[in-house]
Design a protein around this motif. Structure first.
Motif, PDB file in Angstrom:
ATOM      1  N   GLU A  72       0.835  -1.207   0.000  1.00 32.51           N
ATOM      2  CA  GLU A  72       0.000   0.000   0.000  1.00 32.51           C
ATOM      3  C   GLU A  72       0.872   1.261   0.000  1.00 32.51           C
ATOM      4  OE1 GLU A  72      -2.577  -0.452   3.390  1.00 32.51           O
ATOM      5  OE2 GLU A  72      -3.754  -2.035   2.414  1.00 32.51           O
ATOM      6  N   LYS A 110       3.488   6.291  -5.756  1.00 32.83           N
ATOM      7  CA  LYS A 110       3.408   6.451  -7.227  1.00 32.83           C
ATOM      8  C   LYS A 110       2.613   7.637  -7.626  1.00 32.83           C
ATOM      9  CE  LYS A 110       4.311   1.738  -8.514  1.00 32.83           C
ATOM     10  NZ  LYS A 110       3.896   0.569  -9.188  1.00 32.83           N
ATOM     11  N   GLU A 112       2.221   1.885  -3.442  1.00 28.79           N
ATOM     12  CA  GLU A 112       1.197   2.452  -4.331  1.00 28.79           C
ATOM     13  C   GLU A 112       0.983   3.943  -4.058  1.00 28.79           C
ATOM     14  OE1 GLU A 112      -0.480   1.250  -7.012  1.00 28.79           O
ATOM     15  OE2 GLU A 112       0.949  -0.387  -6.813  1.00 28.79           O
TER      16      GLU A 112
END
Length: 192
Positions: free
Chosen positions: A186, A192, A189
């Motif tokens: 997580e 990003k 992510e």
């Protein structure tokens, strides 16, 4: 092969002025009460230089456009710096690449005459180099992710061997490792 002859820029006489005179012209352009005809008259009477109104006008437009681009770039850079300051986990290389890419695309989109002087191949090469650095960064991230996943797998294997004889402890360990791995994924992510 015949060499293509360039037409002189309509404001080229302005760039031939001595620096101190050009500085004074720039100051006059900032004065809202000063007309181009006043600048033309001043150049002719004070410095014995005949320059057309269109040359002064074209020069002024380019100066204003350059000032606007610099102002826009400073504003964009300030936004990125403030944004990065609020998000300490943000990858600085991503932000730097975004700033460079944005500036290059802005330059390509608004350069007009400057773009005519810059070979298209050079602008294209710069854009390709930025894309290559972005791809290299993505590869590093992927490599880091794979190595981290391998480390998690190695940790799981070692822990299972150590607690082979304790089934309830093994179940707890599996849960803890799954939670840790999920949190790590997580976080990746979010970056990003």
């Amino acid at each position: 092969m015949t060499e293509k002859v360039r037409k002189p820029r309509s404001d080229s006489k302005m760039y031939q002025l001595p620096k101190d005179v050009l500085d004074q012209v720039n100051d006059m352009l900032l004065n809202e009460n000063m007309k181009y005809s006043d600048i033309q008259y001043w150049l002719e009477t004070e410095h014995n230089m005949k320059i057309s109104l269109s040359s002064i006008s074209n020069y002024a437009v380019k100066i204003y456009q350059a000032a606007q681009r610099i102002s826009d770039d400073l504003e964009r850079t300030k936004f990125f710096v403030d944004y990065i300051g609020d998000k300490s986990e943000l990858d600085a290389s991503k932000a730097t690449t975004a700033i460079l890419k944005s500036g290059l695309l802005q330059k390509i989109a608004t350069a007009e005459e400057e773009f005519n002087e810059m070979p298209v191949e050079k602008a294209g090469r710069l854009l390709v180099e930025l894309n290559r650095s972005e791809i290299a960064r993505e590869r590093l991230e992927l490599d880091y992710k794979k190595k981290t996943e391998l480390a998690f797998e190695e940790l799981e294997t070692r822990m299972y061997k150590l607690i082979k004889g304790y089934p309830e402890l093994r179940e707890k360990l599996v849960e803890v490792l799954k939670e840790a791995k999920q949190k790590w994924l997580e976080q990746q992510e979010e970056l990003k």
